[in-house]
Design a protein around this motif. Structure first.
Motif, PDB file in Angstrom:
ATOM      1  N   LYS A  52       0.835  -1.205   0.000  1.00 30.59           N
ATOM      2  CA  LYS A  52       0.000   0.000   0.000  1.00 30.59           C
ATOM      3  C   LYS A  52       0.870   1.255   0.000  1.00 30.59           C
ATOM      4  O   LYS A  52       0.644   2.174  -0.783  1.00 30.59           O
ATOM      5  CB  LYS A  52      -0.927  -0.015   1.220  1.00 30.59           C
ATOM      6  CG  LYS A  52      -1.849   1.165   1.283  1.00 30.59           C
ATOM      7  CD  LYS A  52      -2.763   1.067   2.499  1.00 30.59           C
ATOM      8  CE  LYS A  52      -3.659   2.280   2.599  1.00 30.59           C
ATOM      9  NZ  LYS A  52      -4.533   2.212   3.778  1.00 30.59           N
ATOM     10  N   ILE A  53       1.862   1.290   0.846  1.00 33.20           N
ATOM     11  CA  ILE A  53       2.779   2.433   0.902  1.00 33.20           C
ATOM     12  C   ILE A  53       3.535   2.572  -0.417  1.00 33.20           C
ATOM     13  O   ILE A  53       3.764   3.685  -0.906  1.00 33.20           O
ATOM     14  CB  ILE A  53       3.755   2.273   2.084  1.00 33.20           C
ATOM     15  CG1 ILE A  53       2.993   2.423   3.405  1.00 33.20           C
ATOM     16  CG2 ILE A  53       4.905   3.266   1.996  1.00 33.20           C
ATOM     17  CD1 ILE A  53       3.767   1.981   4.629  1.00 33.20           C
ATOM     18  N   SER A  54       3.896   1.447  -1.022  1.00 33.42           N
ATOM     19  CA  SER A  54       4.679   1.462  -2.264  1.00 33.42           C
ATOM     20  C   SER A  54       3.899   2.018  -3.448  1.00 33.42           C
ATOM     21  O   SER A  54       4.504   2.412  -4.450  1.00 33.42           O
ATOM     22  CB  SER A  54       5.186   0.056  -2.583  1.00 33.42           C
ATOM     23  OG  SER A  54       6.084  -0.352  -1.580  1.00 33.42           O
ATOM     24  N   LEU A  55       2.586   2.075  -3.336  1.00 30.40           N
ATOM     25  CA  LEU A  55       1.791   2.692  -4.404  1.00 30.40           C
ATOM     26  C   LEU A  55       2.096   4.182  -4.538  1.00 30.40           C
ATOM     27  O   LEU A  55       1.794   4.778  -5.566  1.00 30.40           O
ATOM     28  CB  LEU A  55       0.292   2.502  -4.129  1.00 30.40           C
ATOM     29  CG  LEU A  55      -0.230   1.081  -4.244  1.00 30.40           C
ATOM     30  CD1 LEU A  55      -1.678   1.021  -3.762  1.00 30.40           C
ATOM     31  CD2 LEU A  55      -0.116   0.561  -5.669  1.00 30.40           C
ATOM     32  N   SER A  56       2.731   4.757  -3.522  1.00 32.87           N
ATOM     33  CA  SER A  56       3.107   6.177  -3.542  1.00 32.87           C
ATOM     34  C   SER A  56       4.602   6.378  -3.781  1.00 32.87           C
ATOM     35  O   SER A  56       5.112   7.489  -3.618  1.00 32.87           O
ATOM     36  CB  SER A  56       2.721   6.837  -2.212  1.00 32.87           C
ATOM     37  OG  SER A  56       1.348   6.750  -1.999  1.00 32.87           O
ATOM     38  N   SER A  57       5.291   5.342  -4.173  1.00 35.35           N
ATOM     39  CA  SER A  57       6.741   5.429  -4.398  1.00 35.35           C
ATOM     40  C   SER A  57       7.064   6.442  -5.495  1.00 35.35           C
ATOM     41  O   SER A  57       6.281   6.654  -6.424  1.00 35.35           O
ATOM     42  CB  SER A  57       7.280   4.057  -4.806  1.00 35.35           C
ATOM     43  OG  SER A  57       8.637   4.139  -5.176  1.00 35.35           O
TER      44      SER A  57
END
Length: 108
Positions: free
Chosen positions: A72-77
């Motif tokens: 989920k956090i990596s979707l904002s990488s």
């Protein structure tokens, strides 16, 4: 798997030799949940897009809640390839919550 074996496999993932990379990837795919904490720590400290993406792809093999949080956090990488692998893992997951996260990301 102990930490020494894990580190040796990670070196295979870093290789530009596709056969070595594939050997490393297959070695970890079968044991992602066993080494998930190590993968998450490694991904958090990795600086290169290519390796971060490889680690996210592996983390995406897990359905553990902490793996889903990382995806989920990596979707904002800042890195496109990292976002791509995170989205793909969530989208193709068998868990409805993951599919929902992928759909929300796609809509935005």
């Amino acid at each position: 798997m102990n930490r020494v074996e894990f580190n040796e496999i990670i070196e295979l993932l870093r290789s530009d030799d596709s056969m070595l990379y594939e050997d490393g990837y297959q070695s970890l795919t079968r044991r992602v949940d066993e080494v998930l904490d190590w993968l998450i720590d490694l991904e958090a400290n990795e600086k290169t897009e290519k390796m971060k993406a490889k680690l996210i792809e592996l983390i995406g093999e897990s359905t553990e809640p902490r793996a889903i949080d990382v995806l989920k956090i990596s979707l904002s990488s800042d890195f496109y390839e990292v976002r791509l692998w995170a989205y793909s893992a969530l989208n193709y997951s068998e868990l409805p919550e993951c599919n929902q996260l992928a759909e929300e990301y796609k809509s935005n």
